[in-house]
Design an enzyme around this catalytic site. Sequence first.
Site, PDB file in Angstrom:
ATOM      1  CB  SER A 557       3.476 -10.005   1.029  1.00 12.85           C
ATOM      2  OG  SER A 557       2.534  -8.962   1.155  1.00 12.85           O
ATOM      3  CE1 TYR A 570       0.795 -11.339  -3.932  1.00 11.23           C
ATOM      4  CE2 TYR A 570       0.096 -10.316  -1.871  1.00 11.23           C
ATOM      5  CZ  TYR A 570       1.045 -10.492  -2.863  1.00 11.23           C
ATOM      6  OH  TYR A 570       2.239  -9.824  -2.794  1.00 11.23           O
TER       7      TYR A 570
END
Length: 680
Positions: A557, A570
């Site tokens: 990501s 996350y």
Amino acid sequence: MTTPHSTAAELIARSNRLGQDPKNTNYAGGNTSAKGTETDPVTGQPVELLWVKGSGGDLGTLQESGLAVLRLDRMRALVDVYPGLEREDEMVAALDYCLHGKGGAAPSIDTAMHGLVDAAHVDHLHPDSGIAIATAADGPELTATIFGERVVWVPWRRPGFQLGLDIAAIKAENPQAVGCVLGGHGITAWGDTSEEAERASLWIIDTAAAYIAEHSRPEPFGPPLEGYAALPADQRRERAARLGATIRGIASQDRPMVGHFTDSDVVLDFLASAEHPRLAALGTSCPDHFLRTKVKPMVLDLPASATVEESLARLQELAVAYREDYQAYYDRHAVADSPAIRGADPLIVLVPGVGMFSFGKDKQTARVAGEFYVNAINVMRGAEGLSTYAPIDEAEKFRIEYWALEEAKLQRMQAPKPLATRIALVTGAAGGIGKATAKRLAAEGACVVVADLDLAKAQAAAAEIGGPDVAVGVAADVSDEAAVAAMVDAAVLAFGGLDLVVNNAGLSLSKSLLDTTAADWDLQHNVMAKGSFLVSKAAARVLIDQQLGGDIVYISSKNAIFAGPNNIAYSATKADQAHQVRLLAAELGEHGVKVNGVNPDGVVQGSGIFASGWGANRAAVYGVEEKDLGKFYAQRTILKREVLPENIANAVFALCGPDMSHTTGLHIPVDAGVAAAFLR
């Protein structure tokens, strides 16, 4: 779509009935024909035509487009210009000048058999029962005993124009006959009507099968071989998964192959019997069989009680011997104009107590190769039960395997897609990025294992991508080491091994530091950081055993680099994944395994993560409506474009495709340009 001519329609219906029953013929084996009259659009006069299954088709699925249509007057006139047995291959090209109309399939090598035999309907089939008689040492005598004068023995002759002349003569000389047994090959039957031909074919097949069943000696493969009995089912599958990667590597030394595994009773019983080494060494006989399986298999000569380590070591020794033996076979028979050797690797590998591994350029080819060897086992059983199995000799096998016409057929095949022969495993692939990636990899030629926590969704996604020869769905909790091992084993058993792994499974919790619990942190890291580690570790064992290189791709990501609020668990786990890429690239490079990553921005469309609450949380953080979150993300990028699952899939393909063979340790941003996430 035009309506087929009535004769053609009748032929297609008969072909489908015959071809859909495996007792009648093997996949893509045999051919059928019908003769009839149609008006010539040029002269307006009646013209006699032959409709015959074309080259490469399958009877069970035959359609009008799979028929070759020829003018019988021109085809029969070829008899007058036939240059003789030594030049009979030239007659295949001459058939093109006999075609009627345009379109349709290319005429096969068996076309002469159908056109020259004086019968309106002809079937040429490869039933196990018929080939058992055709390969028995006393086949001529058995034919007379079983069928009387209704079926005539034809000594082995390679398919072609001369065989067509031979069978035409036999039909003329034996008006009482309804068909013949072709030595070493199969059967041919005929009739004045489609029903008569089909009835004759089925009578020959069923009569042979009934005679074998009634008269076969007990234990046609010999007595049980001590230590070679089948392992229990769960142990067989476990052993197959452990051996599978090494066996695929053995079968892929010349070119990569896709694999198929079967532990059917037919295979296990054969390998548990004393005569299996002798019979396997004799090889197959029917041309359709050995063109798919090579002239003989590689057989592990150890009992089922051998350890995995002993089996792996012996398989490597046997692989060297097999290649040397096949090279010697080629050298014994090759002449100046023979095609180059096509590879010396086995296509069938038999493991006593475990089962059979078969290989091909794709899953269907691998599966069908295994089906053909099962046919061969059935043939051997029938022949040994009545007589002695005596296939055509090695020189004849070579003439067909390295036939110029066969080589020409291979050269006409379409070029493979970029990821052909590659086996991909994508986690979290029931939707979103994972599903888009699985679809793209399959579209580029890969076989795909769709893994997801939800088995039903994984299977539905696999079905959408393609049938089981293209994609299979499996359940996997990537945070569970045993479940990950089972997932990788499923990939090996489904397609033979593994080449390309996409670590995509994930979830996301949007919370501030103070609101993030230890349980939140553990859940996030167990699924993504630990899960990616477990998947990569299990996959690496297969990749190393295969010795074929490979790819591992992490869907990380932009948050691995970009720091934003309410995202501690996350983003931290994404940073963990990003560094796994670098660490594994450094460690696995010596095995030819590339490890790379993709850093997307928020992918809203189709995302299970966003739909499960993450989207609402992120929208609240940024003060926008959840439905506008994708547009919001787009507007904060340099390119002002929303990132879609397909964009990520494109990047994965780029990393694993042929153009980035020298790239490892790379992260590709797919975020439409987020300056704060630029790699430095």
